[in-house]
Enzyme design. Structure first.
Site, PDB file in Angstrom:
ATOM      1  N   SER A  46       0.839  -1.201   0.000  1.00 58.45           N
ATOM      2  CA  SER A  46       0.000   0.000   0.000  1.00 58.45           C
ATOM      3  C   SER A  46       0.869   1.245   0.000  1.00 58.45           C
ATOM      4  O   SER A  46       0.360   2.339  -0.119  1.00 58.45           O
ATOM      5  CB  SER A  46      -0.973  -0.004   1.183  1.00 58.45           C
ATOM      6  OG  SER A  46      -0.253  -0.083   2.372  1.00 58.45           O
ATOM      7  N   HIS A 102      -3.624  -3.725  -5.189  1.00 56.20           N
ATOM      8  CA  HIS A 102      -3.859  -3.317  -3.809  1.00 56.20           C
ATOM      9  C   HIS A 102      -5.290  -3.633  -3.368  1.00 56.20           C
ATOM     10  O   HIS A 102      -6.240  -3.000  -3.822  1.00 56.20           O
ATOM     11  CB  HIS A 102      -3.570  -1.806  -3.670  1.00 56.20           C
ATOM     12  CG  HIS A 102      -3.706  -1.309  -2.275  1.00 56.20           C
ATOM     13  ND1 HIS A 102      -4.267  -0.093  -1.967  1.00 56.20           N
ATOM     14  CD2 HIS A 102      -3.364  -1.876  -1.092  1.00 56.20           C
ATOM     15  CE1 HIS A 102      -4.261   0.060  -0.661  1.00 56.20           C
ATOM     16  NE2 HIS A 102      -3.718  -1.000  -0.107  1.00 56.20           N
ATOM     17  N   GLU A 108      -7.122  -1.617  -6.287  1.00 57.18           N
ATOM     18  CA  GLU A 108      -6.385  -0.632  -7.084  1.00 57.18           C
ATOM     19  C   GLU A 108      -5.310  -1.396  -7.867  1.00 57.18           C
ATOM     20  O   GLU A 108      -4.551  -2.160  -7.281  1.00 57.18           O
ATOM     21  CB  GLU A 108      -5.707   0.407  -6.180  1.00 57.18           C
ATOM     22  CG  GLU A 108      -6.687   1.370  -5.529  1.00 57.18           C
ATOM     23  CD  GLU A 108      -6.033   2.303  -4.497  1.00 57.18           C
ATOM     24  OE1 GLU A 108      -6.428   3.476  -4.450  1.00 57.18           O
ATOM     25  OE2 GLU A 108      -5.160   1.857  -3.727  1.00 57.18           O
TER      26      GLU A 108
END
Ligand code: COA
Length: 635
Positions: free
Chosen positions: A123, A144, A156
């Site tokens: 992250s 992510h 993501e």
């Protein structure tokens, strides 16, 4: 032939909080999953947690397969080579240490087949640097997930400097096969979309408090009650862990992101007051580890203008767009699905007005003396061009002009020639109370009389279309009262079925029980990819009572209807499309526009001919061919 059809075996490296959740998602999506960690105890623990979670999802009927069958697809091992050999796709989820990740990617590069894609669930660390440890940086990508992966619908997908387009497309396709919504982050910026937006919200909230402009409680009250966020800003920090945000913010700052170094977070972090997990953060929790919603009175929000909480996040979104890092749809999707906001951050911008946002940013920059609050040139340019949002008809999005009529639980939006009926009890997933139904009936009557309206679109506010009849209205009622309720509800579905204008059901989320029955009475059902539909009544010992047994069988055939009603299972949008419960599935960010366009197409047709066709078809379904043909000839 899809790009990812060859993917059979997925390897997950690291069985911790994220790793075990990702393995679970891959397994219930039908993949063979191999999980690696360094200690047997971590692997055993992961398997227990996965089983616990699958049992829960199964009892909610969100996964239909037998739990043992899914578990049988998951293998664990302490032998790295065994896990990654033959893997078609690898997802790494080890602790956020760059050297550790690089070492792992180096070994992955040596041991996995040439075609394997190597994804990292980082992250905060740079994908490009992780990829540099391999000889295949084109096949290294960021993927992510959000915590907990089985429940959070967002992923993501991040492009490193050398990630190829095909790798991006394959990763997005795989995320979709996991039942997730993927957003593209086209450049490897720290924090990607969601954390960048969230940290701006947190730093603004923090500045408002440290500067003496507001209390923690006031900020949280404004977030909850004025912005309709699922939690207050400080409450969320407590919930997810102040330490987590502290680390993410520090990692972003280290990589050059200029962000207000909030002393409140630092102080809590240094004292070891991390929030729910330690029993104390910005609020107190009697038993550490157990979240209890802090009591925050509505009145605390009275003196605070929420625009100061969100302006900086909107500024960040403008930066992401102007740099080509993310597009507006993905930014809004990410804020809704990653942060649970009822609308995207750019919709907030349009509603408050971009001039208001720019003014708020200028004020914040002036008062705080901090450059990171200064309005981005992209926003200023929009204001200069008159793109102010809803009030000017165009901001980040276009807004047809409309007038609204608000009842307690229903909003009618007159956007000639369309009328939108919005079921508006979002906190109760638009459960159909007697009050809501009676308002719906009134709304339909009003719209029918209005000659300017040619087509009706019915949908729900928030994450549900409607989760069904309000179960609280059944508590303690006599069979006689229940029959009255059922009959009244049936009358409304009949009213819709024989409504003199086309009625489109825009299924934005859950459509369960009575919610699905309502949807069945419309002429069309257009569903978001996020929709979940079903007739779960059987699980409560009852059966559908608003003509669901009748209309569903007419729509999809008796056997399929029996399967849906007897099992009480929930179906995702694509499953629903396959069995015919919905007519079309659209990505959530395009649902409204798609439905509006379709409605406008119908609105151009002669209303009387539409009505004649509708009645001939509907009445024809209830009769034999000869009478049906006679109906047709008479019109
Ligand atoms: N009637 C009344 N309230 C309802 C409801 C219903 N049919 N469905 C959901 N709600 C309320 C919940 O009570 C909760 O309110 P609260 O926050 O005040 O407790 C709120 O809506 C959110 O629901 P929640 O269950 O917390 O959300 P979730 O994401 O965990 O689960 C569902 C979503 C749809 C799976 C779950 O709400 C559900 O199973 N609902 C009942 C569906 C049903 O059986 N419908 C047929 C009734 S005949």
């Amino acid at each position: 032939m899809g790009l990812t059809d060859h993917i059979k075996k997925i390897a997950v490296i690291g069985a911790g909080t994220m790793g075990h959740g990702i393995a679970e998602v891959a397994a219930y999506s039908g993949y063979e999953v191999y999980v690696y960690d360094i200690k047997q105890e971590f692997l055993d623990n992961a398997l227990n947690r996965i089983r616990w979670s699958l049992d829960k999802l199964h009892s909610k009927r969100m996964v239909k397969e037998d739990v043992d069958t899914i578990m049988a697809r998951i293998k664990t091992s302490l032998d790295f080579e065994e896990v990654v050999r033959d893997a078609d796709f690898v997802i790494e989820a080890v602790p956020e240490k760059i050297e550790l990740k690089k070492e792992i990617f180096k070994r992955l590069d040596e041991l996995t087949p040439q075609h394997a894609i190597l994804a990292t669930n980082t992250s905060s660390l740079p994908i490009t640097e992780i990829a540099s440890a391999t000889n295949r940086p084109d096949k290294v990508v960021g993927m992510h997930f959000f915590n907990p992966p089985p429940l959070m619908p967002l992923v993501e997908v991040i492009r490193g400097e050398k990630t190829s387009s095909i790798t991006m497309r394959m990763t997005i396709e795989l995320a979709k096969k996991f039942g997730k919504q993927a957003v593209t982050v086209a450049k490897d910026v720290p924090g990607f979309i969601v954390n960048r937006i969230l940290l701006r919200i947190m730093s603004s909230a923090c500045w408002l408090v440290t500067s003496g402009n507001a209390s923690i409680e006031a900020v949280d009250a404004a977030a909850r009650y004025k912005l309709d966020f699922p939690m207050g800003v400080f409450e969320l920090a407590d919930y997810s862990g102040i330490d987590v945000f502290y680390y993410v913010a520090s990692a972003m700052a280290e990589r050059g992101t200029k962000i207000y170094d909030c002393p409140l977070f630092k102080e809590k972090f240094e004292k070891g007051e991390y929030g729910v997990k330690t029993g104390k953060g910005f609020y107190e929790y009697p038993s550490p580890g157990k979240y209890v919603k802090p009591e925050i009175p509505k009145e605390a929000a009275e003196d605070i203008n929420p625009v100061y909480i969100i302006a900086s996040a909107i500024n960040e979104a403008a930066y992401l767009i102007s740099e080509g890092i993310a597009n507006k749809y993905d930014i809004d999707k990410a804020t809704m699905l990653g942060l649970g906001y009822p609308k995207g951050i750019l919709r907030y911008a349009d509603e408050y007005g971009l001039d208001t946002i720019v003014n708020a940013l200028e004020e914040l920059a002036r008062e705080s003396g901090m450059d990171d609050f200064k309005p981005h040139p992209y926003l200023k340019e929009m204001v200069n061009k008159g793109l102010l949002g809803v009030k000017s008809g165009q901001g980040f999005y276009r807004y047809p002009s409309y007038e609204e009529e608000k009842m307690e639980n229903i909003i009618i939006r007159y956007e000639k020639p369309i009328a939108w009926i919005l079921l508006n009890r979002p906190n109760k997933l638009n459960a159909l109370s007697p009050k809501l139904l009676s308002e719906l009936s009134t709304a339909l009557d009003k719209i029918e009389e209005n000659d300017d309206i040619r087509v009706v679109i019915l949908t729900g506010v928030g994450r549900a279309f409607s989760a069904g009849a309000d179960v609280n209205s059944f508590v303690g009622v006599t069979p006689f009262k229940a029959t009255i309720y059922s009959r009244r509800f049936q009358e409304i579905t009949n009213k819709i079925e024989y409504f003199t204008k086309p009625v489109i059901m825009m299924i934005n989320g859950f459509a369960l029980g009575g919610g699905m029955e309502l949807a069945l009475s419309g002429d069309f059902r257009i569903a978001s990819e996020l929709a979940m539909v079903g007739q779960p009544e059987i699980n409560l010992g009852i059966i559908p009572g608003a003509a669901g047994t009748q209309r569903l069988a007419r729509l999809i055939g008796a056997s399929k209807a029996k399967e849906v009603i007897y099992t009480g299972d929930m179906y995702n949008a694509y499953e629903a499309l396959e069995i015919g419960m919905v007519d079309k599935v659209v990505p959530p960010e395009h649902l409204e526009e798609y439905t509006r366009k379709f409605a406008l197409k119908l609105a151009e047709k002669p209303p009387l001919a539409l009505l004649a066709a509708k009645y001939a078809i509907q009445l024809g379904l209830e009769t034999d061919l000869w009478h049906g043909e006679a109906l047709e000839s008479r019109r």
